[in-house]
Scaffold this motif. Structure first.
Motif, PDB file in Angstrom:
ATOM      1  N   LYS A 147      -0.287  -5.286  -3.268  1.00 61.32           N
ATOM      2  CA  LYS A 147       0.880  -4.975  -2.449  1.00 61.32           C
ATOM      3  C   LYS A 147       0.814  -5.712  -1.115  1.00 61.32           C
ATOM      4  O   LYS A 147       1.837  -6.219  -0.633  1.00 61.32           O
ATOM      5  N   ILE A 148      -0.362  -5.780  -0.502  1.00 59.63           N
ATOM      6  CA  ILE A 148      -0.523  -6.500   0.767  1.00 59.63           C
ATOM      7  C   ILE A 148      -0.230  -7.981   0.569  1.00 59.63           C
ATOM      8  O   ILE A 148       0.500  -8.595   1.349  1.00 59.63           O
ATOM      9  N   ILE A 149      -0.784  -8.571  -0.479  1.00 65.09           N
ATOM     10  CA  ILE A 149      -0.570  -9.995  -0.756  1.00 65.09           C
ATOM     11  C   ILE A 149       0.897 -10.264  -1.073  1.00 65.09           C
ATOM     12  O   ILE A 149       1.494 -11.216  -0.565  1.00 65.09           O
ATOM     13  N   ALA A 150       1.507  -9.412  -1.909  1.00 64.75           N
ATOM     14  CA  ALA A 150       2.916  -9.592  -2.277  1.00 64.75           C
ATOM     15  C   ALA A 150       3.829  -9.503  -1.051  1.00 64.75           C
ATOM     16  O   ALA A 150       4.854 -10.184  -0.985  1.00 64.75           O
ATOM     17  N   ALA A 151       3.439  -8.693  -0.083  1.00 64.79           N
ATOM     18  CA  ALA A 151       4.234  -8.544   1.142  1.00 64.79           C
ATOM     19  C   ALA A 151       4.046  -9.726   2.088  1.00 64.79           C
ATOM     20  O   ALA A 151       4.756  -9.832   3.083  1.00 64.79           O
ATOM     21  N   GLY A 152       3.091 -10.604   1.782  1.00 69.60           N
ATOM     22  CA  GLY A 152       2.834 -11.751   2.653  1.00 69.60           C
ATOM     23  C   GLY A 152       1.806 -11.471   3.729  1.00 69.60           C
ATOM     24  O   GLY A 152       1.676 -12.218   4.685  1.00 69.60           O
ATOM     25  N   GLY A 153       1.072 -10.368   3.580  1.00 73.68           N
ATOM     26  CA  GLY A 153       0.019 -10.039   4.531  1.00 73.68           C
ATOM     27  C   GLY A 153       0.086  -8.598   4.990  1.00 73.68           C
ATOM     28  O   GLY A 153       1.060  -7.882   4.738  1.00 73.68           O
ATOM     29  N   LEU A 154      -0.959  -8.181   5.678  1.00 75.57           N
ATOM     30  CA  LEU A 154      -1.111  -6.788   6.098  1.00 75.57           C
ATOM     31  C   LEU A 154      -0.008  -6.350   7.067  1.00 75.57           C
ATOM     32  O   LEU A 154       0.553  -5.268   6.926  1.00 75.57           O
TER      33      LEU A 154
END
Length: 161
Positions: A147-154
């Motif tokens: 989810k963090i990666i899919a969102a483009g980062g934390l």
């Protein structure tokens, strides 16, 4: 989620000064950092890398200083994933924080060659070297990291909540 691209292969102990030389750290612009990614180890990298390509390193990829500039430069250069035998701990965390998928897989890092076409499935952890037909099993990303990666980062992930 998956990555699919051509491999750029590097060796052991690729440190953050090689990934993005210190002389460019006065910029935080991802495009500027990308323009100098890996130039001290491969002067032609930025001219040859294409969107979705993959970096394969060996042991201790991303060692050295804790700068976030290194994974930012790699991601902004178009690299969709980094595979290595091992990563420096802070580089690993910084990569996830900025949304750059990284996968530890010793066998794949040793056997995949420069120029191979590789596909990485982050749900299953399967790495397929489409050039040789060989597959490797890495640890899949836990759902929260996906989810963090899919969102483009934390920060993007937190801001979306």
């Amino acid at each position: 989620m998956e990555a699919n691209g051509r491999v750029f292969k590097f060796g052991d102990n690729i440190d953050t000064d090689v990934i993005i030389p210190a002389r460019y750290l006065n910029s935080s612009d991802p495009a500027e950092l990308a323009a100098h990614c890996m130039e001290d180890i491969d002067k032609t990298f930025t001219q040859r890398v294409a969107k979705n390509d993959i970096i394969v390193g060996c042991k201790n990829f991303g060692c050295g200083s804790s700068r976030e500039h290194a994974p930012i430069a790699i991601k902004a250069a178009g690299v969709s994933c980094v595979i290595a035998e091992t990563f420096a701990r802070i580089f690993y965390r910084n990569s996830i924080n900025i949304g750059l998928p990284i996968v530890e897989c010793p066998e794949a890092s040793r056997e995949i060659n420069d120029g191979d076409e590789v596909e990485v499935n982050f749900d299953t952890g399967v790495i397929l070297d489409k050039t040789t037909g060989k597959s490797y099993q890495a640890q899949p990303f836990p759902p929260f990291m996906q989810k963090i990666i899919a969102a483009g980062g934390l920060m993007n992930y937190v801001n979306s909540k």
